[in-house]
Scaffold this motif. Sequence first.
Motif, PDB file in Angstrom:
ATOM      1  N   VAL A 233       0.810  -1.202   0.000  1.00 38.06           N
ATOM      2  CA  VAL A 233       0.000   0.000   0.000  1.00 38.06           C
ATOM      3  C   VAL A 233       0.849   1.259   0.000  1.00 38.06           C
ATOM      4  CG1 VAL A 233      -1.904  -1.116   1.159  1.00 38.06           C
ATOM      5  CG2 VAL A 233      -0.136  -0.029   2.520  1.00 38.06           C
ATOM      6  N   LEU A 234       2.160   1.128   0.207  1.00 33.80           N
ATOM      7  CA  LEU A 234       3.015   2.304   0.205  1.00 33.80           C
ATOM      8  C   LEU A 234       3.411   2.725  -1.199  1.00 33.80           C
ATOM      9  CD1 LEU A 234       5.415   1.813   3.231  1.00 33.80           C
ATOM     10  CD2 LEU A 234       3.474   3.331   3.033  1.00 33.80           C
ATOM     11  N   ASN A 235       3.181   1.867  -2.186  1.00 31.69           N
ATOM     12  CA  ASN A 235       3.503   2.248  -3.553  1.00 31.69           C
ATOM     13  C   ASN A 235       2.581   3.357  -4.006  1.00 31.69           C
ATOM     14  OD1 ASN A 235       5.548   0.432  -3.810  1.00 31.69           O
ATOM     15  ND2 ASN A 235       4.306  -1.143  -4.799  1.00 31.69           N
ATOM     16  N   ASP A 236       3.155   4.341  -4.662  1.00 33.92           N
ATOM     17  CA  ASP A 236       2.340   5.437  -5.163  1.00 33.92           C
ATOM     18  C   ASP A 236       1.506   4.965  -6.339  1.00 33.92           C
ATOM     19  OD1 ASP A 236       2.114   8.211  -6.900  1.00 33.92           O
ATOM     20  OD2 ASP A 236       2.136   8.541  -4.743  1.00 33.92           O
ATOM     21  N   ASP A 237       0.434   5.662  -6.567  1.00 34.91           N
ATOM     22  CA  ASP A 237      -0.475   5.241  -7.625  1.00 34.91           C
ATOM     23  C   ASP A 237       0.129   5.390  -9.011  1.00 34.91           C
ATOM     24  OD1 ASP A 237      -3.140   6.829  -5.802  1.00 34.91           O
ATOM     25  OD2 ASP A 237      -2.264   4.830  -5.590  1.00 34.91           O
ATOM     26  N   ASP A 238       1.144   6.240  -9.162  1.00 32.35           N
ATOM     27  CA  ASP A 238       1.723   6.489 -10.463  1.00 32.35           C
ATOM     28  C   ASP A 238       2.951   5.648 -10.730  1.00 32.35           C
ATOM     29  OD1 ASP A 238      -0.213   8.394 -10.828  1.00 32.35           O
ATOM     30  OD2 ASP A 238       1.013  10.016 -10.003  1.00 32.35           O
ATOM     31  N   ASP A 239       3.273   4.688  -9.866  1.00 31.13           N
ATOM     32  CA  ASP A 239       4.471   3.884 -10.070  1.00 31.13           C
ATOM     33  C   ASP A 239       4.301   3.010 -11.303  1.00 31.13           C
ATOM     34  OD1 ASP A 239       5.561   5.009  -7.896  1.00 31.13           O
ATOM     35  OD2 ASP A 239       5.197   3.319  -6.541  1.00 31.13           O
ATOM     36  N   PHE A 278       3.866  15.733   9.264  1.00 28.72           N
ATOM     37  CA  PHE A 278       5.238  15.317   9.546  1.00 28.72           C
ATOM     38  C   PHE A 278       6.155  16.264   8.782  1.00 28.72           C
ATOM     39  CE2 PHE A 278       8.478  11.599   9.141  1.00 28.72           C
ATOM     40  CZ  PHE A 278       9.334  12.290   9.989  1.00 28.72           C
ATOM     41  N   ARG A 279       6.887  17.121   9.507  1.00 27.36           N
ATOM     42  CA  ARG A 279       7.733  18.133   8.890  1.00 27.36           C
ATOM     43  C   ARG A 279       9.153  17.587   8.744  1.00 27.36           C
ATOM     44  NH1 ARG A 279       7.596  23.911  11.559  1.00 27.36           N
ATOM     45  NH2 ARG A 279       5.459  23.678  10.755  1.00 27.36           N
ATOM     46  N   LEU A 280       9.553  17.362   7.499  1.00 22.81           N
ATOM     47  CA  LEU A 280      10.903  16.886   7.221  1.00 22.81           C
ATOM     48  C   LEU A 280      11.906  18.032   7.164  1.00 22.81           C
ATOM     49  CD1 LEU A 280      10.024  14.265   4.459  1.00 22.81           C
ATOM     50  CD2 LEU A 280      10.330  13.877   6.891  1.00 22.81           C
ATOM     51  N   ALA A 281      11.479  19.183   6.704  1.00 21.35           N
ATOM     52  CA  ALA A 281      12.306  20.383   6.641  1.00 21.35           C
ATOM     53  C   ALA A 281      11.365  21.572   6.518  1.00 21.35           C
ATOM     54  CB  ALA A 281      13.286  20.310   5.466  1.00 21.35           C
ATOM     55  N   ASP A 282      11.939  22.775   6.512  1.00 23.81           N
ATOM     56  CA  ASP A 282      11.110  23.969   6.380  1.00 23.81           C
ATOM     57  C   ASP A 282      10.420  23.962   5.022  1.00 23.81           C
ATOM     58  OD1 ASP A 282      11.908  24.790   8.854  1.00 23.81           O
ATOM     59  OD2 ASP A 282      13.541  26.073   8.123  1.00 23.81           O
ATOM     60  N   GLY A 283       9.079  23.992   5.039  1.00 21.27           N
ATOM     61  CA  GLY A 283       8.317  23.974   3.810  1.00 21.27           C
ATOM     62  C   GLY A 283       8.165  22.616   3.176  1.00 21.27           C
ATOM     63  N   PHE A 284       8.640  21.557   3.835  1.00 16.43           N
ATOM     64  CA  PHE A 284       8.576  20.201   3.287  1.00 16.43           C
ATOM     65  C   PHE A 284       7.808  19.354   4.291  1.00 16.43           C
ATOM     66  CE2 PHE A 284      11.272  16.452   1.524  1.00 16.43           C
ATOM     67  CZ  PHE A 284      10.145  15.998   0.870  1.00 16.43           C
ATOM     68  N   VAL A 285       6.495  19.161   4.075  1.00 17.42           N
ATOM     69  CA  VAL A 285       5.618  18.522   5.050  1.00 17.42           C
ATOM     70  C   VAL A 285       4.826  17.427   4.346  1.00 17.42           C
ATOM     71  CG1 VAL A 285       3.810  18.872   6.786  1.00 17.42           C
ATOM     72  CG2 VAL A 285       5.417  20.717   6.272  1.00 17.42           C
ATOM     73  N   ILE A 286       4.674  16.288   5.026  1.00 16.39           N
ATOM     74  CA  ILE A 286       3.820  15.199   4.571  1.00 16.39           C
ATOM     75  C   ILE A 286       2.831  14.871   5.678  1.00 16.39           C
ATOM     76  CG2 ILE A 286       5.596  14.265   3.036  1.00 16.39           C
ATOM     77  CD1 ILE A 286       6.110  12.083   5.104  1.00 16.39           C
ATOM     78  N   GLY A 287       1.850  14.042   5.378  1.00 15.63           N
ATOM     79  CA  GLY A 287       0.854  13.646   6.363  1.00 15.63           C
ATOM     80  C   GLY A 287       1.066  12.220   6.842  1.00 15.63           C
ATOM     81  N   ASP A 415      -0.275   9.200   5.192  1.00 18.10           N
ATOM     82  CA  ASP A 415      -1.665   9.512   4.891  1.00 18.10           C
ATOM     83  C   ASP A 415      -1.694  10.885   4.239  1.00 18.10           C
ATOM     84  OD1 ASP A 415      -4.500   9.237   4.901  1.00 18.10           O
ATOM     85  OD2 ASP A 415      -4.593  10.566   6.627  1.00 18.10           O
ATOM     86  N   GLU A 416      -2.273  10.948   3.074  1.00 19.10           N
ATOM     87  CA  GLU A 416      -2.273  12.201   2.325  1.00 19.10           C
ATOM     88  C   GLU A 416      -3.398  13.133   2.723  1.00 19.10           C
ATOM     89  OE1 GLU A 416      -1.964  11.665  -1.835  1.00 19.10           O
ATOM     90  OE2 GLU A 416      -0.132  10.478  -1.709  1.00 19.10           O
ATOM     91  N   LEU A 417      -4.304  12.690   3.588  1.00 22.91           N
ATOM     92  CA  LEU A 417      -5.408  13.525   4.050  1.00 22.91           C
ATOM     93  C   LEU A 417      -5.382  13.544   5.569  1.00 22.91           C
ATOM     94  CD1 LEU A 417      -7.713  15.166   2.791  1.00 22.91           C
ATOM     95  CD2 LEU A 417      -9.224  13.240   3.234  1.00 22.91           C
ATOM     96  N   VAL A 418      -5.032  14.688   6.138  1.00 21.65           N
ATOM     97  CA  VAL A 418      -4.882  14.828   7.584  1.00 21.65           C
ATOM     98  C   VAL A 418      -6.032  15.660   8.111  1.00 21.65           C
ATOM     99  CG1 VAL A 418      -3.435  15.721   9.436  1.00 21.65           C
ATOM    100  CG2 VAL A 418      -2.381  14.607   7.470  1.00 21.65           C
ATOM    101  N   SER A 436      -0.229  16.001  -0.865  1.00 19.25           N
ATOM    102  CA  SER A 436      -0.015  15.126  -2.009  1.00 19.25           C
ATOM    103  C   SER A 436       1.419  14.621  -2.021  1.00 19.25           C
ATOM    104  CB  SER A 436      -0.313  15.886  -3.307  1.00 19.25           C
ATOM    105  OG  SER A 436      -1.657  16.328  -3.329  1.00 19.25           O
ATOM    106  N   GLY A 437       1.571  13.362  -2.426  1.00 21.92           N
ATOM    107  CA  GLY A 437       2.895  12.761  -2.491  1.00 21.92           C
ATOM    108  C   GLY A 437       3.428  12.254  -1.177  1.00 21.92           C
ATOM    109  N   SER A 438       2.574  12.152  -0.155  1.00 22.89           N
ATOM    110  CA  SER A 438       3.057  11.702   1.152  1.00 22.89           C
ATOM    111  C   SER A 438       3.532  10.259   1.102  1.00 22.89           C
ATOM    112  CB  SER A 438       1.952  11.858   2.198  1.00 22.89           C
ATOM    113  OG  SER A 438       1.619  13.215   2.387  1.00 22.89           O
ATOM    114  N   LYS A 439       2.807   9.393   0.377  1.00 23.01           N
ATOM    115  CA  LYS A 439       3.196   7.984   0.311  1.00 23.01           C
ATOM    116  C   LYS A 439       4.538   7.819  -0.393  1.00 23.01           C
ATOM    117  CE  LYS A 439      -1.539   6.176   0.367  1.00 23.01           C
ATOM    118  NZ  LYS A 439      -2.545   5.353  -0.345  1.00 23.01           N
TER     119      LYS A 439
END
Length: 666
Positions: A233-239, A278-287, A415-418, A436-439
């Motif tokens: 389930v971690l594979n992105d839909d566009d792989d 989940f903040r990886l860096a300034d301006g770089f955030v995923i859910g 999770d792309e929707l928080v 978008s692109g969290s996975k």
Amino acid sequence: MPPFDDWNIIDEEEEEELQDASFFEGKRDVILFCIDCSESMHELRDDPNYEDVKTSHLFTALEAAVQIQKKKVIVGPNDSAGIVLFNTTCSSEAKNHATEIKKNSFVYQTITPISAPAIQELIQLLDAAREDPELLRSTFPPLTGKKMPMGDVFTSCNWVLRDGAPKTASKRVFLITDDDNPHPGSKQLLTSARTTLLDLTQSGAQVEPFFIATPEKPFDPSKFYSSVLLPNVLNDDDDDNEDTGVLPESISITRVEDLLSQMRFHEVPKRAIFSIPFRLADGFVIGVKGYGLVTEQKKGSYKYFIDLGDRMEVANSRTVYLDEDHQAEFDKTKIVYGMSLGAPAVEDGSDEEGEGTESVSRIVPFGKRPFYTADEIRSFRTLDLEPGIKLLGFKDREELVFEDNVKHSVFIHPDELVCLRPILGSRNKLSMQKYSGSKRTFTALLKKMIEREKLGLVLALTRRNAAPIFCAMLPQAENGDEGEWKEPAGFHLIPLPFADDIRAAPMEEAFRAPDEVKDAARAWIDKLCVKNGAYPPDSYPNPALAYHNAQLQASAFREEFDPEAFEDLTRPKYDMIHKRAGNLMKEWKRALVNDESANAVIVTTGTKRKADVSVDEAEIRSKHEAGALGKLRVDQLKEFLKSKSQPVSGKKAELAERVADWLDSH
């Protein structure tokens, strides 16, 4: 390390008045049973539980749906369930559904909250089918000559979930079939099934397959479903490599009677305990979403009912705060919080450097109490941080030692929707933030950390009223090749202890067993180890809780409860234990008796406990007023004088006189 019972507590210091957990309490679970009704599912076979009784795979699937819903009545009364049958000639028009329900699919039970009458209707159908094995075939005629496209099946499931499932619920589809290749040689139908399944998953639903296999007809997932139901389930839909997925063999049920036991592993929904960025860096955030891996299932909360004469209604309870002076309801938002004070602080003289302290401190008059609002209390606890995880850096995996694990970890998944709640106490103000692109980002970080054998160091604030903590982010690769127990891919957040959380264990002298005794013990332990080294907790429910739920279930369905029929799955199988390891245990016992060190006792000298010499000042003052200071011991008089910074030399009479002088002057 805290006791095991405390591991279930997420935040020990949280106060119910300040914690808003309505989002997690209101999270509901929706299960849609999607059952195949083809010719092979209607084929009659010998019932494994009853003699001279014929049943079918469809009967077993419906019976499993009944058992799951009956249990949901007790453990999840707010959850919902529905039943969709496909490859049948029945029409869903009688169920008042729109035209989006595809042809040859029949909605037998719409998605509605779990209720005893709906389940009893299905039970009556199964009881009649047990008497007349051909009843299910006549009630749900199978589609002959062709199969319904699986893409249409997933489309029908999607519309049924959209019509009846709450938006914030966790939606799951239990797909039950015995046909491993519904569309042989048709790449168009395979692509259509994959596309419609993608639409179904993007709406928030998850498909749990249950493939029925028999000795004469094994089930091969690689023929069709391995290309449609991807396991990762971690594979992105566009792989581009999504065609390489292979479903594990453990989802194929070799015996029909194992269908219910397999469903129990998927019955409990995976409810997230938090959903934060989940903040990886300034301006770089995923859910990400967090899941508790160590929890205790407890009895459900009781409810109040009101008798309306012809029916019973659930009484809605609410908590209000009452003003004792005016005997009226008080606004909760106006409540302030205070604490007890010690001795008043000594006022310093006027200092030019201290003029700016008024902006950061509060002057409390003598005899008064400082009070703080709920927002201020939350600010003290959270340090004005918003819920989220911030990546601080990386360390070598060897730097995480066993002593650092003082509290159970939390497992995070992308999770792309928080779901965020910006205002504390606002139960109807939810904001959904999409990352978008969290996975894809989460998967790339996970693979690199596993490859380089690194762990992350993060600062985590999981809930709005929790305290921020430093955590070690330990990566875990997906493991589902061996056995039926599958470890998903993700990170474990291990709370790191502070310096005062760890204390040195006392080192005591002890005798070590010789190698002969160790080898004898290891022999019978190896014989009694759990299969595959994994312990599935769902296979061994809490007997006290299961007994309680069985009684409630019998009462809800007006069935007779038989205590003798209850089976405690945690009871050890003594006959099997003695058969496997009885002789080895006897050999180990003989080796233990012959070992001289086993009966040796280490003599330790006890330490003399010091006498309690503390005496309350009020008690000493009362004895002074009564002229009975001479009744106190010398050590008590010295302890009191020492606490008042007075000399402690001299005889008892001098000490008593010195105490009396101090009491008179103070």
